[in-house]
Design a protein around this motif. Structure first.
Motif, PDB file in Angstrom:
ATOM      1  N   SER A  13      -9.178  -4.475   2.508  1.00 31.98           N
ATOM      2  CA  SER A  13      -9.235  -3.532   3.657  1.00 31.98           C
ATOM      3  C   SER A  13      -8.810  -4.197   4.951  1.00 31.98           C
ATOM      4  O   SER A  13      -8.374  -3.527   5.905  1.00 31.98           O
ATOM      5  CB  SER A  13     -10.651  -2.974   3.783  1.00 31.98           C
ATOM      6  OG  SER A  13     -11.575  -4.022   4.060  1.00 31.98           O
TER       7      SER A  13
ATOM      8  N   ASN B  38      -1.056   6.772   0.822  1.00 30.77           N
ATOM      9  CA  ASN B  38      -2.465   7.137   0.963  1.00 30.77           C
ATOM     10  C   ASN B  38      -3.332   5.916   1.258  1.00 30.77           C
ATOM     11  O   ASN B  38      -4.550   5.962   1.076  1.00 30.77           O
ATOM     12  CB  ASN B  38      -2.951   7.806  -0.324  1.00 30.77           C
ATOM     13  CG  ASN B  38      -2.230   9.113  -0.572  1.00 30.77           C
ATOM     14  OD1 ASN B  38      -1.917   9.840   0.365  1.00 30.77           O
ATOM     15  ND2 ASN B  38      -1.932   9.384  -1.847  1.00 30.77           N
TER      16      ASN B  38
ATOM     17  N   PHE C 169       0.856  -1.191   0.000  1.00 32.10           N
ATOM     18  CA  PHE C 169       0.000   0.000   0.000  1.00 32.10           C
ATOM     19  C   PHE C 169       0.877   1.220   0.000  1.00 32.10           C
ATOM     20  O   PHE C 169       1.966   1.243   0.633  1.00 32.10           O
ATOM     21  CB  PHE C 169      -0.904   0.004   1.239  1.00 32.10           C
ATOM     22  CG  PHE C 169      -1.887  -1.138   1.265  1.00 32.10           C
ATOM     23  CD1 PHE C 169      -3.154  -0.996   0.716  1.00 32.10           C
ATOM     24  CD2 PHE C 169      -1.527  -2.354   1.822  1.00 32.10           C
ATOM     25  CE1 PHE C 169      -4.032  -2.052   0.750  1.00 32.10           C
ATOM     26  CE2 PHE C 169      -2.409  -3.399   1.854  1.00 32.10           C
ATOM     27  CZ  PHE C 169      -3.684  -3.265   1.334  1.00 32.10           C
TER      28      PHE C 169
ATOM     29  N   GLU D  90      -3.643   3.293  -0.397  1.00 28.30           N
ATOM     30  CA  GLU D  90      -4.201   2.709  -1.599  1.00 28.30           C
ATOM     31  C   GLU D  90      -3.365   1.497  -1.981  1.00 28.30           C
ATOM     32  O   GLU D  90      -2.137   1.492  -1.814  1.00 28.30           O
ATOM     33  CB  GLU D  90      -4.217   3.723  -2.732  1.00 28.30           C
ATOM     34  CG  GLU D  90      -5.131   4.920  -2.433  1.00 28.30           C
ATOM     35  CD  GLU D  90      -5.023   5.989  -3.528  1.00 28.30           C
ATOM     36  OE1 GLU D  90      -4.118   5.850  -4.386  1.00 28.30           O
ATOM     37  OE2 GLU D  90      -5.837   6.917  -3.480  1.00 28.30           O
TER      38      GLU D  90
ATOM     39  N   ASN E 148      -7.126   3.917   7.664  1.00 27.55           N
ATOM     40  CA  ASN E 148      -6.842   5.020   6.763  1.00 27.55           C
ATOM     41  C   ASN E 148      -7.139   6.380   7.368  1.00 27.55           C
ATOM     42  O   ASN E 148      -6.839   7.399   6.757  1.00 27.55           O
ATOM     43  CB  ASN E 148      -7.623   4.850   5.459  1.00 27.55           C
ATOM     44  CG  ASN E 148      -9.125   4.745   5.721  1.00 27.55           C
ATOM     45  OD1 ASN E 148      -9.582   4.984   6.821  1.00 27.55           O
ATOM     46  ND2 ASN E 148      -9.887   4.364   4.687  1.00 27.55           N
TER      47      ASN E 148
END
Length: 933
Positions: free
Chosen positions: A106, A92, A89, A94, A112
Motif C-alpha cells: 500500500s 483499480n 497496479f 490492485e 485508491n
C-alpha cells in the motif's frame, strides 16, 4: 593597552576570516552536492520506470502477467544495487505484478480513493525513494513525469522503491570531506598566525618590557636581537631614546647636586624668613580674631540698647494712642531700625565676603513686597519734600517665587541712597518685564532721582567697600559705604546684573535685573473691582509724574479718570474725588479745608491723600469732614478698597471676659522654665480655674509643693538643674501632694515618649502646643470632683478630636509665621499672641550664640544646645511658626540620639536661616499698624 592584548588580536584577526569563509564555502558546496546526489538518484529511477511503463502497456491491456513479470525481473536484476521492489497496479489500484515480495504494497500505491493521476510523482524519505508513473493506453507516454497532460486514459501505473543507503553514505562522505578541508584551512591559518606572532608580537612585547624597565629607572638596558623593517627602526629609536635619557639623567643629577649646594647656602636665610612669616601670620590671625570679636561685641553692645528702644516703643504702640503719638513712636522705631540696618549691613557684608549668605526660594506677592519697601521709605522722602512713586508693569505676574527679603533689601538700599542724595524733585521707581520664558521671568528695576548726580570718575568707586563717590559725602550725608557693595553682591548672587547712568548735578538712574519664577500659588486675596467699572474719578495731583502713575493704575481697573493739577479747575459731578497733597508744598490747614469743601461739592466720596509727615493733619480733618484719608505713596490695594467702601466703619470687638462662676474650683500649679510657655499656659489655665500658681524651675515647684496642696500640677519635662521627672518624684514623696496628679507638658511628640513618661511616674501627658479643648478635658478628668465638673462642660465638647500637625507637614510648610495659628494658641487674644511672639524673638539671639559654637564643631556644647533647642521648641509651639517648630523637633530628636554635629549640619544651618526669617517677619506682626485683621 586595551581590553585584549596584541597576541589575542593577531590570533583573532588571522583565524576568524579563515573560519568564517571556510564555513560559508563548506556549507554552500555541501548543500549543493547533497542536492545533486538526490537529483541523480531521481533521474536514475526515472530512466528505469519510464521504459517499463511504456513496455507494460500492451501486456497490461491483454492481462499478460507473465510478460510483465519478466520485464520487471529483468529491470530489477540490472539495477539490483538501487532497486528494492518494482510493482505494477491496474486501474483499480490492485497489485498486478511485482518483482519481489514487499511487506506493505500500500505504500507503493496511489491513493485508491482518487483516480490515477495523469502525472507521475516521487516520494523521498530518509532511506527510500518511491517513484510512480501512470501506464497510458496505445503506448502514448509523453514525458508525464515532467507534468505534460496525457492524450488517453491510464490503464494502470507502475511503482519503483529505491534504496538510498548508498546515497546517504556518499552524502556523508561529501560533508566529511568539506569539514576536513575546513580543518586543514584553519590549521594552515593557525600556522601562519603563529609565525606572525613570532615575527611581530614577540619583538613588540620585548620592546614593551624594555620600555617599562626604562620607565622604572633602569636606563642601562637596551633592546637586543635581530629585527626587520619597521621593527628594526623602532628598536633603534628606543635604544637612542634610552641613551638620551641616560645622558639627561647624568646631567640632571649634576644640576641637582649644584642646586642642593646652593640651597644649603640659603637655608639659613629661608629659615629666618619662615620665622618672620610665621610671626606675621600669627599677627594677622590675631588681628582677624580681634576684628571678629570687635564686630561681635559691637553688634551685641549696639543691639542691647536698641532692643530696649524697639521693645518699649512697640509696647507703647500696643496702647491707645492718637495718630500723632503713633507717628512719633513709629519715627523712633524707624530711627532705631535705621541704626539696626547699619549693623546688619556690616554683618551681611561679612557673610557675603565669607560666602555664607544663603538665598531662599519661596512664593510671594510681587506688588505687595515692592509697595512695602516704598511705604517704609516714604517718610524719609516726604520729610525732604520729595515725591516718591512706584510704577509696576501690569504684564508682570502677581505671584513670583524667589527671595523677597533680599529683593526688598536691594531696592531699599537704592531708594534710600536716592533719597539721601536728592534735595528736591522726584524719586521714581519703575519695574518692567524684560522677558518671560515659561515660568522664568526676567524683571528690570529702575530707580531714578533728581539728586546731585555722580561724575564718571566717581562712578568707578561706587561698588567698593567702605568707599563713597566723594570722601566729603560721608560727612554730609552719612553712611557706611557698604550699601551698594552689598546690593551688587546680592544682585550677582541672585543671577542678575546692576549698573547706573548718571550726570553730575542732573540726577542718577540705578537699574538692576533679577530672574524670578512665576507661580500660580494664591498670594493675597484679590480685590473685586467690578463695582468700579465705568465710574468717574477726578484726580487732583500737582506732581505730573505721580499723576501719570496713578492715572495708569486706575485706568486698568476700569475707571474713567479726569486729571487736574488744581481742584478749582474742575466742574461737574464725579463719583470720586482723589485729592493729593504734595509733600514739598507748604499749604495751610485752611487752604486744605477750602479744597475739601470744593471737593465735596463735586462728589460725595472724597479721598484725601497726605504725605506721611501730615498724619496729625489727616486725623484732624477726618474728625471735621466726612472723608477718607490715605497716606502717600498710594498702595493699589488700599486705594481700591477705599474706592469700593466709601467710608469704612471701625468696629471694635471686645475680648471675652471669663465669668468667675464658670471657672473650675481647682488649685493648679504650672511649672516651666520658658517664660513664654509659662505665661501662655498660665493665661489658658486662668480662664478655666480659680487659682493658678507659677513656678519657673523644678526646685521651686518641689519647695512650693511641700508647703501647699494642689489639685493638679502641669510639669515641663526638660528644665535646668532639676528636670520634670525628678521634680515629680520628689513631689510624690511630699505629704501634701502625694496623691496629686502630675501632668507632663512637653514638646516631644516622638513615638514611645508618652509611655516612657507614664512609666516614670507621670499621671498624664500633654504635647505642645496645648489645644484648649484637650487642656479642658485634662482638668475635668483629673479634678477631684470629676463627675460634678463634667456638668460644667458644654455638650459635645469631647467630640472634638486632637489634631496635632506632624513634623513633616511643618517642614513642608512655606509659611514663616502663621498668625491665625498663633491667635488660636493664645485663645484668640492678639495682645497675648504678640507678647508670646516677642518673647520668642528675644530668645532667638541666645540660641544663635550656642548654635554658632555647635557649627564650629564644639562638642562640649551638646547639652547646652539640647537645652536651648528644647526651650525654643516649646516656645515655637505657641507662636504659629510651623517650620521653626518642625526644625527644632527634628534637631532635638537627632541630639537625643547622640548624632554628631557634622551629621545634622544642614539642619543647623537651616534652623539658623529660619530664625533670621522669623526675626525679620515678626516685625510686621509686632507693629499694630501692619498686623492683619
Amino acid at each position: 593597552m586595551t581590553r585584549y592584548g596584541l597576541r589575542a588580536r593577531v590570533i583573532t584577526l588571522t583565524l576568524a576570516p579563515t573560519l568564517i569563509i571556510g564555513l560559508l564555502l563548506s556549507t554552500f558546496f555541501s548543500i549543493n552536492r547533497y542536492q545533486d546526489l538526490e537529483r541523480q538518484v531521481i533521474n536514475t529511477g526515472t530512466s528505469i520506470i519510464e521504459p517499463l511503463a511504456i513496455a507494460s502497456e500492451a501486456h497490461l491491456v491483454t492481462d499478460s502477467r507473465e510478460s510483465v513479470r519478466r520485464l520487471l525481473s529483468y529491470a530489477h536484476r540490472r539495477n539490483s544495487d538501487l532497486v528494492r521492489s518494482i510493482a505494477v497496479f491496474n486501474a483499480n489500484h490492485e497489485l498486478f505484478v511485482t518483482s519481489n515480495f514487499h511487506p506493505n504494497f500500500s505504500l507503493l500505491a496511489f491513493d485508491n480513493t482518487k483516480p490515477i493521476p495523469q502525472v507521475g510523482n516521487a516520494e523521498i524519505s530518509d532511506q527510500t525513494l518511491i517513484l510512480r508513473a501512470p501506464i497510458i493506453t496505445e503506448g502514448r507516454f509523453i514525458n508525464q513525469l515532467n507534468g505534460k497532460p496525457p492524450i488517453t486514459q491510464a490503464v494502470g501505473y507502475i511503482a519503483v522503491e529505491m534504496d538510498l543507503s548508498s546515497l546517504r553514505l556518499q552524502q556523508y562522505q561529501e560533508i566529511f570531506s568539506a569539514a576536513l578541508v575546513l580543518v586543514i584551512g584553519i590549521g594552515l591559518a593557525a600556522m601562519f598566525a603563529s609565525r606572525l606572532m613570532h615575527d611581530v608580537t614577540q619583538p613588540i612585547t620585548h620592546m614593551k618590557n624594555v620600555v617599562d624597565r626604562i620607565r622604572r629607572g633602569h636606563l642601562d638596558v637596551r633592546i637586543e636581537g635581530t629585527m626587520h623593517g619597521e621593527l628594526d627602526a623602532l628598536k633603534k629609536g628606543i635604544n637612542a631614546m634610552a641613551i638620551s635619557l641616560s645622558e639627561y639623567h647624568i646631567e640632571m643629577q649634576h644640576s641637582i647636586d649644584q642646586a642642593t649646594s646652593d640651597l644649603r647656602e640659603t637655608l639659613e636665610q629661608l629659615e629666618i624668613q619662615n620665622v618672620e612669616l610665621d610671626i606675621a601670620k600669627k599677627r594677622a590671625q590675631e588681628a582677624a580674631r580681634v576684628k571678629s570679636e570687635f564686630l561681635a561685641n559691637m553688634s551685641h553692645e549696639l543691639r542691647t540698647p536698641l532692643n530696649g528702644v524697639l521693645g518699649f516703643t512697640r509696647q507703647m504702640l500696643k496702647t491707645h494712642l492718637s495718630k500723632s503719638q503713633t507717628d512719633y513712636l513709629l519715627t523712633i522705631e524707624k530711627s532705631a531700625n535705621n541704626l539696626l540696618t547699619i549693623i546688619n549691613d556690616i554683618l551681611d557684608f561679612s557673610k557675603l565676603e565669607a560666602g555664607k549668605l544663603a538665598l531662599e526660594n519661596i512664593p510671594f506677592d510681587f506688588r505687595d513686597s515692592l509697595e512695602e519697601v516704598i511705604n517704609l521709605q516714604a517718610t524719609s522722602a516726604h520729610e525732604k519734600g520729595l515725591e516718591l512713586t512706584l510704577r509696576i508693569d501690569p504684564k508682570i505676574p502677581p505671584g513670583l517665587a524667589g527671595d523677597p527679603l533680599r529683593m526688598q533689601q536691594i531696592l531699599t538700599n537704592l531708594v534710600g541712597n536716592s533719597i539721601k542724595f536728592t534735595e528736591k524733585g522726584n524719586i521714581d521707581v519703575s519695574v518692567e518685564l524684560r522677558a518671560q520664558n515659561g515660568n522664568a521671568v526676567d524683571i528690570q528695576f529702575m530707580v531714578r532721582d533728581t539728586g546731585i548726580g555722580i561724575s564718571e570718575r566717581q562712578q568707578a568707586q561706587l561698588f567698593q567697600a567702605f568707599s563713597q563717590a566723594d570722601a566729603s559725602i560721608s560727612r554730609r550725608y552719612g553712611g557706611t559705604g557698604l550699601g551698594l557693595v552689598i546690593t551688587q553682591k546680592l544682585v550677582s548672587q541672585m543671577g542678575g546684573e546692576i549698573s547706573l547712568t548718571s550726570r553730575l548735578h542732573q540726577g542718577s538712574t540705578f537699574w538692576f535685573t533679577l530672574r524670578l519664577q512665576a507661580t500660580d500659588l494664591p498670594m493675597l486675596e484679590s480685590v473685586d473691582t467690578q463695582s468700579l467699572q465705568g465710574k468717574q474719578l477726578l484726580l487732583v495731583e500737582p506732581n505730573l509724574q505721580a499723576a501719570t502713575v496713578l492715572q495708569n493704575m486706575l485706568s486698568l481697573e476700569g475707571l474713567t479718570i479726569t486729571y487736574k493739577a488744581d481742584i478749582y479747575d474742575s466742574h461737574g459731578h464725579f463719583d470720586f474725588v482723589l485729592l493729593n497733597l504734595a509733600p514739598n508744598a507748604h499749604h495751610s490747614e485752611q487752604q486744605v479745608r477750602d479744597w475739601l469743601n470744593h471737593g465735596q461739592q463735586l462728589s460725595a466720596n472724597v479721598i484725601l491723600v497726605t504725605p506721611s509727615t501730615e498724619l496729625a493733619l489727616a486725623d484732624k480733618l477726618m474728625s471735621q469732614f466726612d472723608i477718607q484719608c490715605l497716606t502717600k505713596p498710594l498702595s493699589r490695594r488700599k486705594l481700591l478698597q477705599s474706592l469700593i467702601v466709601a467710608k469704612p466703619d471701625v468696629v471694635t470687638v471686645p475680648l471675652p471676659i471669663a465669668d468667675e462662676a464658670d471657672k473650675l474650683p481647682l488649685q493648679v500649679m504650672a511649672v516651666d522654665d520658658n517664660p513664654a510657655n509659662l505665661k501662655l499656659i498660665t493665661a489658658l489655665l486662668a480662664e478655666r480655674v480659680l487659682n493658678v500658681v507659677q513656678c519657673s524651675s523644678g526646685q521651686q515647684a518641689v519647695d512650693l509643693a511641700s508647703q501647699q496642696h494642689f489639685d493638679i500640677i502641669f510639669m515641663d519635662i526638660q528644665m535646668p538643674h532639676m528636670d520634670g521627672v525628678t521634680a515629680c518624684h520628689l513631689i510624690k514623696q511630699s505629704r501634701l501632694n502625694r496623691a496629686t496628679p502630675v501632668i507632663a507638658v512637653t514638646a516631644h511628640a516622638m513615638s514611645g515618649e508618652r509611655d516612657r513618661l507614664l512609666a516614670e511616674g507621670m499621671d498624664d501627658y500633654l504635647t505642645k502646643p496645648i489645644e484648649e479643648h484637650v487642656l479642658q478635658q485634662v482638668l475635668i478628668h483629673w479634678g477631684p470632683d470629676a463627675e460634678q465638673l463634667v456638668a460644667k462642660v458644654a455638650p459635645g465638647y469631647f467630640d472634638t478630636p486632637e489634631d496635632a500637625a506632624t513634623q513633616q507637614q511643618g517642614l513642608q510648610s512655606e509659611i514663616i509665621i502663621d498668625w491665625q495659628s498663633a491667635l488660636k494658641q493664645s485663645a484668640n487674644k492678639p495682645d497675648l499672641a504678640k507678647e508670646l511672639l516677642s518673647m520668642l524673638v528675644d530668645y532667638i539671639p541666645e540660641v544663635e550664640t550656642v548654635l554658632e559654637r555647635a557649627l564650629d564643631g564644639d562638642e562640649n556644647v551638646r547639652d547646652e544646645l539640647l537645652h536651648v533647642i528644647h526651650k525654643l521648641h516649646g516656645s515655637s509651639s505657641y507662636c504659629g511658626v510651623p517650620r521653626l517648630k518642625a526644625l527644632c523637633g527634628l534637631i532635638e530628636e537627632a541630639l537625643r540620639e547622640s548624632r554628631l554635629f557634622e551629621d545634622i549640619e544642614p539642619e543647623l544651618f537651616e534652623l539658623q536661616d529660619e530664625m533670621n526669617k522669623v526675626t525679620v517677619t515678626a516685625q510686621l506682626y509686632l507693629n499694630p499698624a501692619q498686623v492683619p485683621e
